[in-house]
Design a protein around this motif. Structure first.
Motif, PDB file in Angstrom:
ATOM      1  N   UNK A   6       0.743  -1.111  -0.061  1.00 38.16           N
ATOM      2  CA  UNK A   6       0.087   0.136   0.087  1.00 38.16           C
ATOM      3  C   UNK A   6       0.899   1.200  -0.076  1.00 38.16           C
ATOM      4  N   UNK A   7       2.285   1.049  -0.039  1.00 36.06           N
ATOM      5  CA  UNK A   7       3.107   2.262  -0.275  1.00 36.06           C
ATOM      6  C   UNK A   7       4.198   1.823  -0.822  1.00 36.06           C
ATOM      7  N   UNK A  12       4.111  -1.065   4.151  1.00 36.78           N
ATOM      8  CA  UNK A  12       2.625  -1.371   4.519  1.00 36.78           C
ATOM      9  C   UNK A  12       2.007  -2.171   3.563  1.00 36.78           C
ATOM     10  N   UNK A  13       1.344  -3.290   4.235  1.00 33.20           N
ATOM     11  CA  UNK A  13       0.625  -4.058   3.441  1.00 33.20           C
ATOM     12  C   UNK A  13      -0.780  -4.232   3.692  1.00 33.20           C
ATOM     13  N   UNK A  83      -4.451   1.567  -3.917  1.00 37.30           N
ATOM     14  CA  UNK A  83      -5.734   1.197  -4.812  1.00 37.30           C
ATOM     15  C   UNK A  83      -5.098   0.869  -6.264  1.00 37.30           C
ATOM     16  N   UNK A  84      -3.854   1.333  -6.786  1.00 31.17           N
ATOM     17  CA  UNK A  84      -3.368   1.026  -7.892  1.00 31.17           C
ATOM     18  C   UNK A  84      -2.939  -0.458  -7.777  1.00 31.17           C
ATOM     19  N   UNK A  85      -2.428  -0.839  -6.933  1.00 35.39           N
ATOM     20  CA  UNK A  85      -2.007  -2.235  -6.827  1.00 35.39           C
ATOM     21  C   UNK A  85      -3.350  -3.152  -6.670  1.00 35.39           C
ATOM     22  N   UNK A  86      -4.382  -2.738  -5.952  1.00 34.03           N
ATOM     23  CA  UNK A  86      -5.586  -3.374  -5.968  1.00 34.03           C
ATOM     24  C   UNK A  86      -6.430  -3.582  -7.373  1.00 34.03           C
TER      25      UNK A  86
END
Length: 108
Positions: A6-7, A12-13, A83-86
């Motif tokens: 998430x960063x 952070x995950x 959000x991009x990773x999601x």
């Protein structure tokens, strides 16, 4: 269960379940979310959150949307990078999910 960063530092995950991804698919939450630039920023995240809030207000008994909000969308670590990773995870999951469904159809 899937883990996404998430960063950018990777410190952070967040964990995302198949049920979370199915909820995204069921409600088409990523459809027309990102504009033609393809950039996911904090405004896109806020737009998604507002869309989900509106869905919950329209049908308050949707436990799957509430779970998605609590576990993913409104998680303390969820920012634009997350959000991009999601979205990337969802695209890969959807492709794999569709391939499995097609294989099951061919078996029948």
């Amino acid at each position: 269960m899937y883990e996404i960063q998430t960063n950018a530092k990777g410190s952070r995950q967040m964990f995302v379940t198949d049920e979370n991804l199915k909820t995204i698919e069921r409600y088409g939450l990523f459809q027309q979310l990102v504009d033609s630039s393809g950039i996911i920023d904090e405004m896109v995240l806020e737009k998604l959150r507002l869309n989900v809030r509106a869905l919950i207000e329209a049908e308050p008994d949707k436990a799957d949307l509430v779970d998605l909000c609590q576990g993913v969308l409104f998680h303390d670590n969820m920012k634009a990078f997350g959000l991009n990773q999601l979205v990337k995870l969802y695209v890969n999951w959807l492709k794999t999910h569709q391939e499995i469904e097609q294989a099951n159809i061919l078996k029948e």
